[in-house]
Scaffold this active site. Structure first.
Site, PDB file in Angstrom:
ATOM      1  CE  LYS A  47      -3.633   2.607   0.532  1.00 16.12           C
ATOM      2  NZ  LYS A  47      -4.474   2.885  -0.633  1.00 16.12           N
ATOM      3  CG  LEU A  75      -2.086   8.536  -1.991  1.00 17.61           C
ATOM      4  CD1 LEU A  75      -1.070   9.669  -2.060  1.00 17.61           C
ATOM      5  CD2 LEU A  75      -1.438   7.246  -2.476  1.00 17.61           C
ATOM      6  CG  ASN A 102       3.313   2.641  -4.258  1.00 15.01           C
ATOM      7  OD1 ASN A 102       2.915   3.742  -3.862  1.00 15.01           O
ATOM      8  ND2 ASN A 102       3.225   2.280  -5.524  1.00 15.01           N
ATOM      9  CB  CYS A 133      -1.917   9.200  -6.308  1.00  9.84           C
ATOM     10  SG  CYS A 133      -3.528   9.097  -5.489  1.00  9.84           S
ATOM     11  CG  ASN A 195      -1.854   5.370 -10.449  1.00  7.53           C
ATOM     12  OD1 ASN A 195      -3.002   5.024 -10.174  1.00  7.53           O
ATOM     13  ND2 ASN A 195      -0.986   5.727  -9.531  1.00  7.53           N
ATOM     14  CB  THR A 196      -6.584   4.937 -11.773  1.00  6.63           C
ATOM     15  OG1 THR A 196      -6.199   6.052 -10.965  1.00  6.63           O
ATOM     16  CG2 THR A 196      -6.557   3.673 -10.955  1.00  6.63           C
ATOM     17  N   GLY A 220      -9.241  -1.684 -13.850  1.00  4.94           N
ATOM     18  CA  GLY A 220      -9.980  -2.873 -14.260  1.00  4.94           C
ATOM     19  C   GLY A 220      -9.819  -3.129 -15.748  1.00  4.94           C
TER      20      GLY A 220
END
Lengths: 311, 247
Positions: A47, A75, A102, A133, A195-196, A220
């Site tokens: 995490k 976060l 991370n 992020c 990352n997303t 996803g």
């Protein structure tokens, strides 16, 4: 032959297989250790850790998406001190291999501070620097969308770490290969992506955004083709290892990512809907490789390099 | 946590838009009252968490209200269908803390987990009083089941079309020494203000995984950030920070 078939290398260190749970989707590992022996994993990206404990954003911070999900966790973590004092020892009881720590931050100095503290831990094999992020202001992604900022974070972390550093990149940058090159130039040993992707949903009944934070990050299977394209382009733009992340849920997805040029992969959202996802992927790899006439994963990676060449 | 394939035995409407589903599986163990399960549904990415109405080895019952795509699809599944279910999730009610006379306060689809708790408390020789709140007569369910267990039951409806008119907080008994509560957020807040004893509340939150990995459902408590799916969904009255409260 058996074990060698799946072996991979991540920044100079051998891993048993290229399958690594992505940060933020595997906690500190022990929830998964309840249902399978997680030592079968190549490694674990734990995490994301900041200097101070963080709660993150207000809830709701999870939304459904077609073939994916959007999160705006922001976060949440217990802070670097608690990670070293409590989480790593607890993880060490159920996972005996080196982990990927991370790291996130809100200033170049914070990134370096947190990275150097985790670099000193024996359990940590690599430092993954999250400059991507999308869910925090004034930190995270703002360092991953400007080459100069990415370079500054990389340089500062490189200076204080002995272990390989891997910069985790954002798909929300204008040109991800430019960011990757900036990181490589500043001493990164590898890059991981993606990352997303920033995204949102609206609740038709309330006519309000589903996420309290309005915007979050999409992950996803929905993002897999985007991630694959970015891994393909980045692997041709830099000569350091690329870790492929984004929507992987099957052994075939792993093969595709490695053909695109990934040295290893991280599995994210799939862990949340199927806690056995990584185990199934690892166990399914040999049969999938047989189907496509692949003898070893390392041969696959080499081939991708040969065919593609560099920009 | 366990991953199981469970077969639907029965899936029927018990009130408008409210269904009871019975799931069976040979390896299924008895679950804990207040714990929940997380169902995977074809065509949806995230699982859907549901609280446990009743449980025994080999069999599990859930009561759910159709509120979105997940529950809509679940309601359409016929007996014989198999479901991928994560069981044994969350910390349920700590029944050891319940007193000799426990008050159960349920609102709408917050009623089901209290039934399982009532059954266990009565089996342990405790006295149980249930107050079940609904919007109107058409939505009422569960009263007969609680009666059959041997509880004193009061039903309240907001519009007064059944039982006592008002909210559960308008029908609190004179005497009780502990309470367990489950329902929508405004009800939980009202119960926290209206009760004079210690007790436990079950929370609801949008979840990513349901087993502690993603931190999607965390809330702030007096003891720091807690995951509704892992440290919860049940929290003690004393540790909860209601909206606007500081630690």
């Amino acid at each position: 032959m058996g074990a060698e078939r799946l072996a991979a290398e991540l920044c100079g260190r051998r891993i048993d297989n290229p399958v690594i749970p992505a940060s933020g989707t595997f906690g500190f590992g022990y929830e998964f250790a309840e249902i399978y022996d997680i030592n079968i994993l190549g490694s674990i990206s734990i995490k994301g850790t900041t200097r101070e404990p963080r709660y993150g954003n207000p809830t709701p911070r999870i939304a459904e998406a077609p073939e994916g999900m959007i999160n705006s966790v922001g976060l949440q973590n217990p802070g670097v001190e608690a990670v070293i004092r409590e989480e790593l020892p607890r993880l060490g009881k159920v996972f005996q291999k080196p982990v990927i720590a991370n790291v996130s931050g809100f200033s170049v100095e914070e990134y370096a501070d947190v990275a150097s503290r985790l670099d000193g831990e024996d359990q940590v094999g690599w430092i993954e620097v999250n400059i991507s992020c999308p869910n925090v202001h004034g930190g995270g992604m703002s360092f991953g969308t400007e080459p100069a900022a990415a370079e500054a974070v990389t340089r500062a972390v490189r200076r204080v770490c002995r272990k390989p550093i891997i910069l985790k990149l954002s798909p929300n940058a204008g040109n991800i290969t430019e960011i990757a090159k900036a990181c490589e130039g500043a001493g990164a040993d590898g890059v991981s992506l993606i990352n997303t992707i920033t995204a949102m949903r609206i609740d038709l009944k309330t006519r309000k955004p589903v996420l309290r934070n309005v915007i979050g990050g999409l992950s996803g299977p929905a993002v897999f083709p985007v991630a694959l394209r970015m891994v393909y382009q980045t692997a041709r733009a830099v000569s350091i290892p690329v870790v492929g992340i984004g929507g992987i849920r099957s052994p075939e997805d792993v093969l595709e990512m490695m053909m695109a040029g990934a040295s290893a992969v991280q599995v994210g959202a799939a862990n949340l809907v199927d806690p056995l996802a990584c185990k199934k992927i690892i166990e399914g790899l040999p049969a999938a490789m047989d189907r496509y006439g692949i003898r070893t994963l390392s041969e696959l990676r080499g081939q991708a390099r040969e065919d593609g060449g560099r920009e | 946590m366990k991953q199981e394939w469970l077969a639907i035995r029965e899936n029927t409407a018990i009130a408008p838009g409210v269904y009871r589903v019975t799931l069976e599986g040979e390896t299924l163990e008895e679950l804990h009252p207040g714990s929940f399960v997380n169902l995977r549904m074809d065509g949806l990415f995230l699982r859907r968490p549901l609280s446990v109405f009743d449980s025994e080895p080999g069999r599990l019952k859930l009561i759910y209200k159709v509120v979105g795509k997940g529950t809509e699809r679940l309601s359409a599944l016929a007996p014989g269908s198999k479901l991928d279910v994560l069981t044994g999730l969350g910390n349920g009610y700590d029944l050891a803390k319940a007193g000799s006379h426990t008050l159960l306060l349920g609102g709408g689809v917050g009623v089901p987990p209290l039934y399982f708790a009532a059954r266990k408390l009565l089996a342990a020789g405790k006295r149980v009083t249930a107050v079940l709140g609904f919007n109107s007569a058409a939505e009422v369910f569960g009263e007969a089941e609680f009666h059959a267990l041997g509880c004193a039951v009061t039903v309240t409806t907001v519009d007064g079309t059944f039982g006592t008119k008002g909210f559960v907080t308008d029908a609190l008994p004179e005497k009780y020494d502990y309470f367990l509560c489950c329902g929508p957020m405004p009800m939980l807040r009202a119960v926290a203000r209206a009760t004079r004893t210690d007790g436990q509340f079950s929370f609801e939150e949008r979840m990513g995984c349901g087993f502690g990995a993603c931190m999607g459902c965390s809330i702030q408590t007096r003891g720091g950030a807690k995951r509704v799916c892992r440290e919860g969904p049940v929290f003690e009255k004393a540790e909860i920070l209601w909206d606007g409260e500081e630690k």
